[in-house]
Design a protein around this motif. Structure first.
Motif, PDB file in Angstrom:
ATOM      1  N   UNK A  86      63.266 -84.151  48.037  1.00 61.92           N
ATOM      2  CA  UNK A  86      61.540 -83.443  47.874  1.00 61.92           C
ATOM      3  C   UNK A  86      61.108 -82.541  46.940  1.00 61.92           C
ATOM      4  N   UNK A  87      60.165 -83.096  45.821  1.00 61.82           N
ATOM      5  CA  UNK A  87      59.354 -82.224  44.215  1.00 61.82           C
ATOM      6  C   UNK A  87      58.037 -82.080  44.858  1.00 61.82           C
ATOM      7  N   UNK A  88      57.368 -81.081  44.578  1.00 63.48           N
ATOM      8  CA  UNK A  88      56.108 -80.507  44.851  1.00 63.48           C
ATOM      9  C   UNK A  88      55.685 -79.621  44.097  1.00 63.48           C
ATOM     10  N   UNK A  89      54.921 -79.834  43.414  1.00 64.74           N
ATOM     11  CA  UNK A  89      54.440 -78.859  42.446  1.00 64.74           C
ATOM     12  C   UNK A  89      52.919 -78.477  41.797  1.00 64.74           C
ATOM     13  N   UNK A  90      51.944 -77.710  40.985  1.00 61.31           N
ATOM     14  CA  UNK A  90      51.138 -77.883  40.965  1.00 61.31           C
ATOM     15  C   UNK A  90      51.234 -77.393  39.473  1.00 61.31           C
ATOM     16  N   UNK A  91      49.773 -78.295  37.896  1.00 58.43           N
ATOM     17  CA  UNK A  91      50.503 -77.288  37.193  1.00 58.43           C
ATOM     18  C   UNK A  91      49.071 -77.926  36.319  1.00 58.43           C
ATOM     19  N   UNK A  92      49.087 -76.883  35.399  1.00 54.76           N
ATOM     20  CA  UNK A  92      47.362 -76.873  34.761  1.00 54.76           C
ATOM     21  C   UNK A  92      48.279 -76.715  32.994  1.00 54.76           C
ATOM     22  N   UNK A  93      47.875 -77.798  32.032  1.00 56.39           N
ATOM     23  CA  UNK A  93      48.426 -76.883  30.353  1.00 56.39           C
ATOM     24  C   UNK A  93      47.252 -77.741  29.896  1.00 56.39           C
ATOM     25  N   UNK A  94      47.106 -77.823  28.087  1.00 50.74           N
ATOM     26  CA  UNK A  94      46.731 -78.212  27.484  1.00 50.74           C
ATOM     27  C   UNK A  94      47.159 -78.973  26.577  1.00 50.74           C
ATOM     28  N   UNK A 130      44.020 -79.238  30.847  1.00 47.89           N
ATOM     29  CA  UNK A 130      43.696 -77.509  31.419  1.00 47.89           C
ATOM     30  C   UNK A 130      43.341 -77.776  32.535  1.00 47.89           C
ATOM     31  N   UNK A 131      43.009 -79.105  33.865  1.00 47.52           N
ATOM     32  CA  UNK A 131      42.438 -79.176  34.926  1.00 47.52           C
ATOM     33  C   UNK A 131      44.105 -78.848  35.717  1.00 47.52           C
ATOM     34  N   UNK A 132      44.201 -78.203  37.411  1.00 47.83           N
ATOM     35  CA  UNK A 132      45.342 -78.370  37.532  1.00 47.83           C
ATOM     36  C   UNK A 132      45.312 -79.529  38.363  1.00 47.83           C
ATOM     37  N   UNK A 133      46.847 -79.843  38.223  1.00 46.85           N
ATOM     38  CA  UNK A 133      46.816 -80.953  39.204  1.00 46.85           C
ATOM     39  C   UNK A 133      47.929 -81.090  39.938  1.00 46.85           C
ATOM     40  N   UNK A 134      48.326 -81.692  41.117  1.00 43.34           N
ATOM     41  CA  UNK A 134      49.637 -81.804  42.066  1.00 43.34           C
ATOM     42  C   UNK A 134      50.258 -82.866  42.405  1.00 43.34           C
ATOM     43  N   UNK A 135      51.330 -82.691  42.578  1.00 42.82           N
ATOM     44  CA  UNK A 135      52.402 -83.609  42.152  1.00 42.82           C
ATOM     45  C   UNK A 135      52.899 -83.816  43.797  1.00 42.82           C
ATOM     46  N   UNK A 136      53.374 -84.829  44.256  1.00 44.33           N
ATOM     47  CA  UNK A 136      54.155 -84.738  45.463  1.00 44.33           C
ATOM     48  C   UNK A 136      54.951 -85.553  45.476  1.00 44.33           C
ATOM     49  N   UNK A 137      56.340 -85.836  45.389  1.00 45.77           N
ATOM     50  CA  UNK A 137      57.837 -86.952  45.311  1.00 45.77           C
ATOM     51  C   UNK A 137      58.375 -86.519  46.334  1.00 45.77           C
ATOM     52  N   UNK A 161      44.270 -73.718  41.472  1.00 45.90           N
ATOM     53  CA  UNK A 161      43.114 -73.682  40.884  1.00 45.90           C
ATOM     54  C   UNK A 161      42.332 -74.406  42.153  1.00 45.90           C
ATOM     55  N   UNK A 162      40.963 -74.449  42.396  1.00 49.62           N
ATOM     56  CA  UNK A 162      40.042 -75.537  43.000  1.00 49.62           C
ATOM     57  C   UNK A 162      40.036 -77.001  41.255  1.00 49.62           C
ATOM     58  N   UNK A 163      39.797 -78.425  42.439  1.00 48.40           N
ATOM     59  CA  UNK A 163      40.111 -79.383  41.225  1.00 48.40           C
ATOM     60  C   UNK A 163      38.840 -79.448  40.891  1.00 48.40           C
ATOM     61  N   UNK A 164      38.323 -79.205  39.685  1.00 48.43           N
ATOM     62  CA  UNK A 164      37.011 -79.937  38.623  1.00 48.43           C
ATOM     63  C   UNK A 164      37.565 -81.654  37.980  1.00 48.43           C
ATOM     64  N   UNK A 165      38.110 -82.051  37.960  1.00 50.21           N
ATOM     65  CA  UNK A 165      37.371 -83.152  37.350  1.00 50.21           C
ATOM     66  C   UNK A 165      37.440 -84.438  38.060  1.00 50.21           C
ATOM     67  N   UNK A 166      36.384 -85.171  37.836  1.00 55.75           N
ATOM     68  CA  UNK A 166      36.614 -85.948  38.878  1.00 55.75           C
ATOM     69  C   UNK A 166      38.144 -87.232  39.022  1.00 55.75           C
ATOM     70  N   UNK A 167      38.381 -87.757  39.936  1.00 55.87           N
ATOM     71  CA  UNK A 167      39.814 -88.803  40.294  1.00 55.87           C
ATOM     72  C   UNK A 167      38.970 -89.924  38.659  1.00 55.87           C
TER      73      UNK A 167
END
Length: 1186
Positions: free
Chosen positions: A942-950, A1002-1009, A1082-1088
């Motif tokens: 199980x892998x889970x994390x959140x990231x944001x980068x440009x 630059x927006x936060x994203x989360x991944x669960x695998x 941080x809270x997500x701000x970009x639309x899906x």
């Protein structure tokens, strides 16, 4: 006390063959009246049926009177009492009167009787003689009791008297002094008001006025007893055996009176009579003041009674004839026919806002007087051949207050006037034509008035109700004549905690808005008892209202709750500003600073009493201002605790030591002193520390005594009170419970009681069995309105209390918990047994009780659900703790993301299998051995994390092992996300294109695998996605160095690599600058991604789809494995020989990329990650790279 009982036995023989009383007609209009000859004190009554017959009385009421008029029903438990009678003709049923009565006449009214016969009764009355001096007050005269000295300083008072009156206003006693002290007892609106003032200071900052009201409906012309007991500021105020305890305002203890104390009104000594007060009009008896019999002294003319016109020592009775109506009764009176004027008047009292008061037929119309919404409304309808006329009049407001109100209506041909309570403002005139007034021939169909009437006038003539009672004129139905059976159900007020009582004729209700309590009588607190309790229901740090004693007398108050990982802190702030400057104080004239808190001292004390630990910071900044002086000297400054006791130790020290913190630690600036300030330095110094002896906290005052010298200055800081732990409500043996009984079914809980009306059983049924080894919360409440049983705040049942019956639960045995005589004992745990706001200490009792053990573990069984994100619930003595060690989160509930900001060149490495070096401990080796089977041969992860980068491309997570297997999550050049697997048996790495969007925005994203065998499920927020196809592009092209951005809540199986690195764990290490930050969460701000641009969009986009890894032939795999092992053995042999041959040259041959020589000490994987143009990937150890 009655020592010689007076017995009255009455036999009345209406039939020659039987003894006893039996009326000719057995109906509800029969009664038996007894004349005791003089006033007697009656204590009990016994009944039998008629001798040797089938006639007996099963239920009856008891009325009493001094004169044979104006009867009063016997009251008990706030109701007109109905006594249970006989079930046969021979047995004797005796009742002791809880409220002893004094009367000459008794009247028994049968309510129910034998079904086999008729009303039959023999009675026996128990009591003793009664005599008292009586004085009749005419509303003019007063009795003046003058003191032997001019001024009296009285520390103790005992005043007792009995009175009866038909007036609602009047001063009963009054005394005052020149210094402003006074005591007054008076009737206001038929209630008894006691006002007392022991003195106010000259500045007016301390006001001593105290006012207390008790009783109601005291203008019923029946006797009421009053006792006032005062010692210093403590007062007991008793009316008819109902006692109120209170403490007077102010700070003085003596009642300073001048000259005299007057009874019956205000004194005639030239002093102004305030507020237009009336003198008392009625009768008083047995007046005693501090041991002096005032009535006897007046009879012997030892007191001044000159203000009386005609002093009488017998009670002059009034001649009112009240009538009592219920919902189905009416009274019909004759009127005058062929008369062109209507003139009616009456007095009434009721609690109902609506009711029909009077109805009459006119010659051509009707007349109706009603009570509507508490005001009088008159409807006059007339008609003739020409037209119809209607006149509507209304007056008054709030007339359903239980007081007597007078109504008068006069109507002539062209005139109508309505007057209420004799006030001109309520007089209304009408010019509409009216016809003639006639008597009511038939009773109206509407019978809604419930209350009393008296002084009924018809055509300005008093109604002859005695003739109506005899049946010679008029008619009545279900009316009680010569009696007003009104009851004030709000006195005493059964609404607790300031709840407002509202009543009708038959019941009362409580309005609990704004009190912080709920329930039929505002008994149950809506707030939790402590901050610890809020944590138990999953609340986070914030300000909360708490109620430490639940339904006890303390009200709720607001505190700050800080839920940390280790403790739950309760903070109560005070109003003393930090570093408050103090000047001009000396030992002779100290400056006293009052410390007031956001809660009362009683409320704060409740916190410290139940807390496991408390502390309060106190600091004294000084310049030439001494604090405690030497241990043998007189202290300059001290502080006062919650019990008004003086303490001579300072913060950081303890009771009886007379030192500051530096004196305990021996690091004061001048070693000759035990406080920095005692050195009397010209430089600013400070003595500060924590006060931790919770029995002394909080600090209520600080007295400072050395700031009056030139250059002397001081500043004081008293911090908030901070406590943690709740030993009363959440120690090992406690949680909220009341009276627990498990019947045969494990899904039910029952609550049983009997207050004298017969047994009552309440049962609630749970949807699931209660013997599930989980904690369950039970609350049982019984009050005068209802009984309630509540299970787990979900399952509730209630039973209303009977309209008339016993209400007091009188218990005389010990309280048994867990078992009772003849019943199967409870097997399990009970915690927090609270009764009426008092928490019983079950743990201490269990220590001395055989078969019961203190300590019930299991907070986590009920509250472990609040430990989120894999946090482990840990039991504590007075609560629970969420252990977040094995998670990627922190906080009291493991809900705060742990993340970091990565600059260029920052790298975090986590070793699953730490190297076991020589000399390592046995524990380290055991840990390595334990991890090997779980962490090496993985069939799922199980892998889970959140990231944001440009920045892209970038490797987000890279996991390798001792074999050639690996897993990587990378951002490609275009910012899209890709997951790559290399598992044994696959010819080439397996890649999954997770998301085609540019996630390097630059927006936060989360991944669960998650992967199990060959099935992989991947979820990306803020968009769900599925697995993709096999991409032949190798992972090396994306293995660029220097991820720049934020990562958060990184979790792989049971490991939290990023958190371990930030917490400096031994298995994790960071290269470069790593700053803790939750920017990746941080809270997500970009639309899906829209469905139109999503290449992986399916109809069911709300679910994560799964992908299976490619299959391979098992036989081929076995053969290939054998060949690979042989080749691997040969290669290893060759490598060993080559290294042996070239070891003297100091060279090292490797397949690493150029430029990796600086990382020679690192693994091959580290070198690959750290190069710009990697060529190969070599997995030599199982590690994390982020």
């Amino acid at each position: 006390m009655c020592t010689i009982p007076h017995t009255c036995i009455l036999f009345m023989n209406y039939q020659s063959s039987a003894g006893g009383w039996s009326p000719l007609d057995s109906d509800h209009y029969q009664w038996l009246q007894v004349d005791l000859g003089s006033r007697k004190q009656v204590s009990a009554i016994a009944t039998q049926g008629r001798y040797s017959s089938s006639d007996w009385t099963t239920r009856y009421r008891l009325l009493y009177s001094d004169t044979g008029r104006n009867w009063k029903p016997y009251h008990q438990d706030g109701n007109i009492w109905a006594f249970s009678g006989n079930s046969n003709s021979e047995s004797v049923v005796r009742h002791e009167l809880q409220q002893g009565i004094v009367a000459r006449f008794l009247r028994l009214i049968p309510l129910a009787w034998s079904e086999e016969g008729r009303i039959g009764l023999r009675i026996e009355i128990y009591g003793c003689s009664y005599w008292a001096d009586v004085i009749n007050f005419d509303g003019q005269g007063v009795i003046s009791y003058r003191f032997k000295v001019k001024k009296m300083k009285i520390i103790k008072d005992v005043i007792a008297l009995r009175f009866k009156t038909s007036e609602s206003e009047g001063v009963i006693l009054h005394g005052e002094g020149q210094q402003g002290d006074y005591i007054t007892l008076e009737l206001r609106k038929a209630k008894l008001l006691l006002q007392i003032n022991l003195g106010s200071n000259q500045y007016g900052s301390i006001l001593g006025h105290t006012s207390v009201t008790t009783g109601s409906l005291l203008d019923d012309n029946h006797w009421h007893s009053v006792v006032i007991e005062r010692y210093r500021r403590n007062v007991n105020f008793t009316l008819d055996r109902h006692t109120q305890h209170f403490r007077t305002n102010g700070e003085f203890d003596y009642l300073d009176l001048d000259y005299e104390l007057t009874f019956g009104g205000m004194p005639y000594s030239g002093k102004p009579v305030g507020g237009g007060r009336k003198n008392f009009k009625g009768c008083m008896e047995s007046i005693n003041y501090n041991g002096d019999n005032i009535t006897d002294l007046a009879r012997r003319k030892k007191l001044d009674t000159s203000s009386f016109r005609n002093l009488s020592f017998s009670c002059v009775e009034t001649h009112t004839f009240p009538v009592f109506f219920n919902a189905s009764s009416f009274l019909q009176l004759p009127g005058r026919a062929s008369h062109n004027m209507v003139s009616v008047g009456f007095q009434f009292r009721t609690w109902n806002p609506d009711g029909l008061l009077l109805f009459s037929n006119l010659d051509e119309g009707t007349l109706e007087i009603s009570l509507l919404d508490g005001k009088i409304v008159v409807y006059i309808n007339t008609s003739n051949a020409a037209r119809n006329y209607q006149v509507d009049l209304s007056s008054g407001s709030g007339l359903n207050d239980g007081q007597w109100h007078a109504v008068r209506l006069v109507a002539k041909e062209n005139f109508a006037m309505l007057t209420v309570d004799g006030e001109e403002t309520s007089a209304v005139r009408s010019t509409s034509p009216l016809s003639y007034f006639l008597q009511t021939l038939f009773p109206p169909s509407q019978h809604t008035f419930q209350g009393c009437m008296q002084a009924i006038l018809v055509d300005d003539q008093p109604a002859d109700l005695h003739a109506v009672e005899k049946g010679t004129v008029g008619a009545f139905e279900n009316v009680s004549l010569d009696m007003c059976a009104i009851i004030d159900r709000c006195m005493p007020n059964h609404c607790e905690h300031g709840g407002r009582c509202k009543q009708t004729w038959e019941s009362f209700s409580c309005t609990c808005d704004g009190t912080g309590y709920s329930g039929a009588t505002c008994h149950t607190s809506v707030y939790e008892p402590s901050c610890e309790a809020y944590k138990h229901i999953g609340k986070s740090s914030d300000s909360y209202w708490i109620d430490p004693d639940g339904s006890g007398p303390l009200g709720p108050f607001k505190v700050n709750c800080n839920m940390t990982e280790d403790n739950v802190w309760t903070t109560v702030v005070n109003n003393l500003a930090p570093k408050t400057a103090i000047t001009g104080s000396s030992r002779e004239r100290r400056t006293v600073l009052q410390v007031n808190y956001s809660a009362s001292m009683e409320q704060v004390t409740a916190i410290t009493t139940s807390a496991e630990y408390c502390e309060q910071q106190i600091a004294y900044s000084c310049r030439m201002s001494r604090l405690l002086n030497t241990p043998d000297g007189t202290p300059f400054t001290w502080w006062v605790g919650r019990g008004s006791e003086k303490h001579l130790y300072w913060g950081g020290s303890g009771p009886g030591i007379k030192k500051c913190a530096c004196g305990i630690d021996r690091n004061c600036t001048d070693p000759k002193y035990d406080c920095n300030c005692d050195a009397d330095s010209r430089q600013w110094r400070e003595d500060s520390g924590l006060l931790v002896y919770k029995e002394h906290l909080p600090v209520s005052q600080v007295a400072v005594g050395d700031t009056n010298r030139p250059g002397s200055e001081a500043k004081l800081t008293v911090g908030p009170l901070r406590c943690h732990g709740d030993m009363l409500h959440f120690s090992r043996d406690l949680y909220r419970c009341f009276c627990l009984c498990f019947p045969s079914a494990p899904e039910t809980v029952s609550f049983s009681f009997d207050v004298g009306n017969g047994p009552v059983d309440l049962t609630v049924h749970s949807a699931a069995p209660l013997n599930d080894d989980q904690w369950h919360q039970v609350m049982a409440e019984r009050n005068v309105k209802e009984a309630v049983l509540l299970l787990d705040q979900t399952y509730r049942t209630s039973r209303p209390a009977p309209a008339q019956g016993h209400t007091r639960l009188e218990l005389f045995s010990q309280l048994y918990v867990g078992a009772a005589g003849g019943q199967r004992g409870f097997l399990g745990c009970i915690r927090a047994l609270r009764m009426n706001g008092i928490t019983l200490d079950l743990e201490e009792r269990a220590k001395v009780t055989p078969g019961v053990e203190p300590g019930c573990q299991g907070h986590c069984t009920s509250f472990g659900m609040y430990c989120r994100n894999g946090g482990k619930c840990m039991e504590r003595y007075n609560g629970y703790l969420c252990d977040c060690t094995a998670t990627a989160y922190d906080g009291p509930f493991c809900t705060r993301d742990v993340g970091g900001f990565f600059e260029a060149g920052t790298l975090v490495k986590y070793n699953f299998l730490p190297e076991v070096v020589a000399g390592a401990s046995k524990d380290s080796k055991a840990l390595t051995k334990q991890l090997t089977p779980h962490e090496v041969n993985l069939t799922k992860e199980e892998l889970a994390f959140s990231f944001s980068t440009s920045s892209a491309p970038a490797v987000l997570v890279y996991i390798s092992s001792k074999t050639q297997d690996y897993m990587a999550v990378v951002l490609k050049q275009n910012g899209s996300l890709q997951v790559r697997y290399s598992l044994g048996g696959l010819k080439e790495p397996f890649s999954i294109e997770v998301d085609q969007r540019n996630l390097a925005n630059g927006q936060p994203h989360s991944l669960n695998m998650s992967r199990h065998n060959r099935s992989i499920s991947i979820q990306v927020q803020p968009k769900h996605t599925q697995t993709g196809f096999v991409d032949p592009v190798i992972i090396e092209r994306y293995n660029t160095p220097g991820f720049i951005g934020c990562l958060s809540r990184v979790q792989f199986n049971r490991a939290a690599p990023l958190k371990s690195a930030l917490r400096a764990a031994t298995q994790a290490a960071a290269t470069g600058k790593l700053v803790e930050s939750n920017c990746g969460a941080s809270p997500l701000t970009i639309p899906p991604m829209s469905a139109a641009t999503d290449p992986w969009h399916l109809d069911n986009t709300g679910e994560s789809l799964h992908h299976r890894l490619p299959h391979f032939n098992r036989d081929s795999a076995i053969i290939g494995g054998i060949i690979a092992v042989v080749i691997f053995t040969i290669l290893c042999t060759l490598v060993f020989l080559i290294r042996y041959m070239f070891r003297h040259k100091g060279t090292y041959h490797t397949n690493e990329a150029k430029g990796s020589g600086e990382s020679a000490a690192e693994s091959a994987d580290t070198a690959i990650i750290g190069t710009d143009n990697p060529e190969t990937i070599d997995e030599s150890k199982k590690e994390w790279f982020i």
